[in-house]
Design a protein around this motif. Structure first.
Motif: not given
Length: 791
Positions: A458-467, A503-516, A559-560
């Protein structure tokens, strides 16, 4: 018979070899051709006859303590005087690190350490990281065998800069923790390396706070003869016992009147590294993890000195070509590729929790680096220009799985980098030189993470290290001038304006989406002022004041990741650049050709330092990350740091065949947080150095040396290091500390016409030690064997 001998002495082609600094004749200079099928030496008056060599042959002039001089015999006039520059004390060495154009080191107001091809051949390093460590002038940390993170004057990782053939290797995800990218450079392809100490940001831009490490691969020169093409294939083999290393290298070069090219390939295979027998028991690898049928089990290591899980393979490819377009113009192309196998993050594999291993698996996937560049160079009587364009691709990945957990976490990163620069130099007068240039760098980041349950796939998407799909760019203008007020006094000054944006696309990462999506911009003006004063042939003084900066990169801003189990680093997009100012004084003293002493004293202050500290994220100081309640950390400005230190280099020619050298380095770094609390800096290395005795006689050379490293007691450990008891020795009070250590080594080379035989016995006393902040112990007593053709 007498007349015949007289005629021979009259018509024989002769040459005189002298020291470039003193002008004295040099006896015992070895002169040989490229195939090493013919040799001769200079006599007591520095003279030698060249009749045994063919007119179209390249001749090499070699003498201990001097750089090798290469000349085409047809260009040498009868009775001509040739000058060898003294290599050991470095005053007359030609270096290009400081300006991207060749210049004499004595005119530079900063310390530069050059590692020539002779020194590389004499030490036969396993990796480029080991090459730096063997100099005794750079401290190298290792988290695993597949690594090597240099520390220079209290700074490391993204506060020091790495370049290859003048192209910056640092990218937007170079982290504050230890990095391993220097091992992507193949030591078999290096012509030389130059270490520039202190800020080099006027020429090099962001990151060059502690120093710049410049690696230059094999130089190519076209033939002067109009109707000849030379080809040569070179081979190398290296074997070492501590990790069962097997390294092979092959290269082929073609040289013609208008084109020269070289292609090379290297493969290194190392097994699990064995540590020494005399040292702290806490370094022993007493257990490791095996997985059978999906079940993890702890296995007691039958040989605790064997660091199970440390072995890896590495592959290097290089192709370079140079073409002369006209008398003033030439172009050069380069292609480099390096990849490793998977290699274990050894310091994570030895951590325990409640008596069991924390990790069943923790390894890096293949570390890959691709670079291709094009350079166009113009060299006229009073002007020089160089245009450079490069593309680089970095791939790295991390895989970890907790003990007893079937889920394997995977993080994949890639960075595409474009580097463009134009550098120029113009001679304004006999005493003045003006340099200027522009540079552009842009980074495109790709990042993803997922987990795989090894029981059911089973494969699940995780919070990536960078957006994912973020980018980071910088452009800059610089100008510098060098003016000689007199033969004794030289002034250097330069300034650089830097502009950085991302330019940092934080919304690409669900964990940091609030940053936009966030835009980051900053700029910095850096400068340097320096003086060189040659009082006489015996005394030389230098003084330099320079500033440096490091703009936050994608790793700092977004980074996360889990810095260690129980801690999670989250983004902080409000960062500003950290800025440094360094003052340096240097004194060189020489006593004839017998003894040279070179000393440097420096003081650096770092403001708005980017340091990992506790943080509040969404109003919380702890959050759950990957199933573990973790303390929230973030990179933050606000701390300051001060570094003071001294460096000493001693060179001595004891006799015609013997020479000695010694290097010592002292650094003390203190950082102060926003509340005024002081602590020791993590990357301020302990007192370290090297003492070496060299012997050279004809085709045989030998080196006996001792590397030494002072202790860092628990009270002097950085706060971030005190919790890492799994990496350090334990003192009488049960606290981690880094003990002192010393090794004794012996190496020798013997030249058999075109072949060179290398044999070494390293760590003769079989010391068990870990360099400060390292996660893996150094090699045990080992035999190193090498065989290679002479280039």
């Amino acid at each position: 018979m007498v007349l015949w001998a007289l005629g021979l002495s009259v018509y024989a082609q002769q040459v005189v070899v002298k020291d470039s600094l003193s002008g004295d004749p040099i006896s015992g200079v070895i002169i040989y051709n490229e195939s090493r099928s013919a040799f001769t030496t200079t006599g007591s008056n520095g003279q030698a006859e060249l009749d045994r060599f063919a007119v179209k042959e390249w001749l090499f002039f070699r003498h201990m303590g001097h750089g090798v001089l290469k000349r085409l015999k047809s260009t040498i006039e009868n009775g001509e005087t040739l000058y060898l520059s003294s290599q050991s004390e470095g005053l007359d060495e030609i270096v290009i690190s400081a300006s991207r154009f060749a210049e004499v080191a004595r005119k530079l107001p900063v310390r530069v350490r050059k590692i020539g091809d002779q020194e590389i051949a004499l030490t036969q390093p396993q990796t480029a990281a080991d090459l730096l460590q063997n100099t005794g002038a750079v401290f190298v940390q290792k988290s695993q065998l597949g690594g090597g993170s240099p520390m220079i004057r209290g700074f490391a990782t993204n506060r020091v800069l790495i370049t290859v053939d003048g192209i910056r290797m640092n990218n937007a995800i170079f982290r504050g923790g230890n990095i391993q990218n220097v091992i992507s450079i193949d030591p078999f392809t290096l012509e030389r390396a130059e270490i520039l100490y202190g800020p080099g940001t006027v020429i090099s831009g962001s990151d060059a706070i502690g120093g710049v490490m410049n690696f230059y691969t094999r130089e190519l020169e076209e033939l002067e003869s109009a109707n000849e093409t030379l080809q040569q294939t070179d081979y190398a083999l290296r074997m070492a016992t501590a990790a069962s290393e097997r390294t092979v290298h092959v290269s082929h070069k073609v040289i013609s009147p208008k084109f020269a090219g070289v292609i090379s390939f290297s493969r290194m295979s190392v097994g699990d590294l064995k540590m020494g027998s005399d040292g702290p028991d806490s370094y022993l690898r007493t257990f490791y993890v095996e997985t059978e049928g999906g079940v993890d089990r702890v296995v007691q290591n039958e040989d605790p000195q064997k660091q199970v899980g440390s072995g890896f393979d590495s592959y290097h490819f290089m192709a370079k070509g140079r073409q002369r377009i006209s008398k003033e113009w030439h172009q050069q192309m380069g292609l480099f590729f390096n990849t490793t196998s998977d290699f274990g993050r050894y310091d994570r594999l030895i951590q325990t929790r409640k008596g069991l291993p924390r990790s069943a698996e923790w390894y890096y996937g293949p570390q890959q680096w691709l670079m291709t560049y094009y350079k166009l160079t113009q060299e006229a009587e009073k002007t020089r220009h160089q245009f450079s364009a490069a593309y680089q691709r970095f791939n790295e990945s991390r895989f970890d799985r907790a003990f007893g957990d079937p889920v394997l976490n995977q993080a994949l990163e890639k960075v595409d980098v474009i580097n463009v620069s134009l550098d120029a130099e113009r001679i304004l007068s006999e005493n003045s030189l003006f340099r200027y240039g522009v540079a552009l760098d842009h980074n495109f980041i790709g990042s993803s993470a997922f987990s795989v349950d090894q029981k059911n796939s089973e494969r699940n998407t995780l919070v990536s290290r960078y957006p994912d799909r973020s980018d980071w760019g910088a452009w800059a203008l610089y100008a510098a001038i060098q003016h000689s007020f007199s033969k004794e006094l030289t002034f250097n000054a330069g300034a650089r304006y830097n502009r950085v944006n991302s330019t940092i696309a934080f919304e690409q990462n669900p964990f940091t989406a609030d940053f936009g999506t966030q835009q980051f911009e900053t700029d910095a003006l850096t400068y340097s002022l320096g003086l060189n004063y040659d009082h006489d042939r015996h005394w030389h003084f230098r003084a330099n004041l320079s500033t440096g900066f490091r703009a936050p990169n994608i790793d700092d801003l977004s980074k996360v990741f889990d810095s260690e189990p129980g801690s999670v680093v989250v983004p902080n997009p409000s960062l500003q650049s950290e800025k440094a100012i360094t003052a340096e004084l240097g004194v060189r003293r020489r006593w004839g050709r017998k003894l040279w002493v070179d000393s440097s004293f420096f003081h650096s202050r770092l403001n708005d330092a980017l340091i990992r500290r506790p943080f509040v994220y969404n109003g919380q100081s702890q959050i759950e990350y990957r199933g573990i309640m973790s303390e929230v950390l973030a990179i933050q400005n606000g701390t300051s740091a001060e570094v003071v230190g001294a460096e000493l280099a001693i060179y001595s020619h004891l006799s015609r065949h013997f020479s000695a050298r010694a290097f010592a380095n002292y650094t003390r770094g203190i950082e102060t947080d926003v509340e005024g609390v002081e602590s020791y800096m993590r990357h301020a290395a302990p007192f370290f150095g090297l003492v070496q005795l060299r012997f050279l006689s004809g085709r045989f050379s030998a080196v006996a040396d001792s590397q030494f490293n002072g202790a860092i007691e628990h009270e002097r450990l950085a706060l971030s290091e005190r919790a890492k008891d799994f990496m350090y020795a334990i003192d009488e009070m049960g606290r981690p500390f880094s003990p002192a250590w010393q090794t004794v080594n012996f190496r020798m080379n013997y030249e058999l016409r075109r072949w060179q035989l290398f044999l070494a016995l390293e760590n003769i006393l079989d010391q068990r030690y870990r360099p400060y902040s390292s996660g893996i112990a150094a090699p045990a007593r080992q035999v190193v064997f090498g065989l290679q053709t002479r280039r």
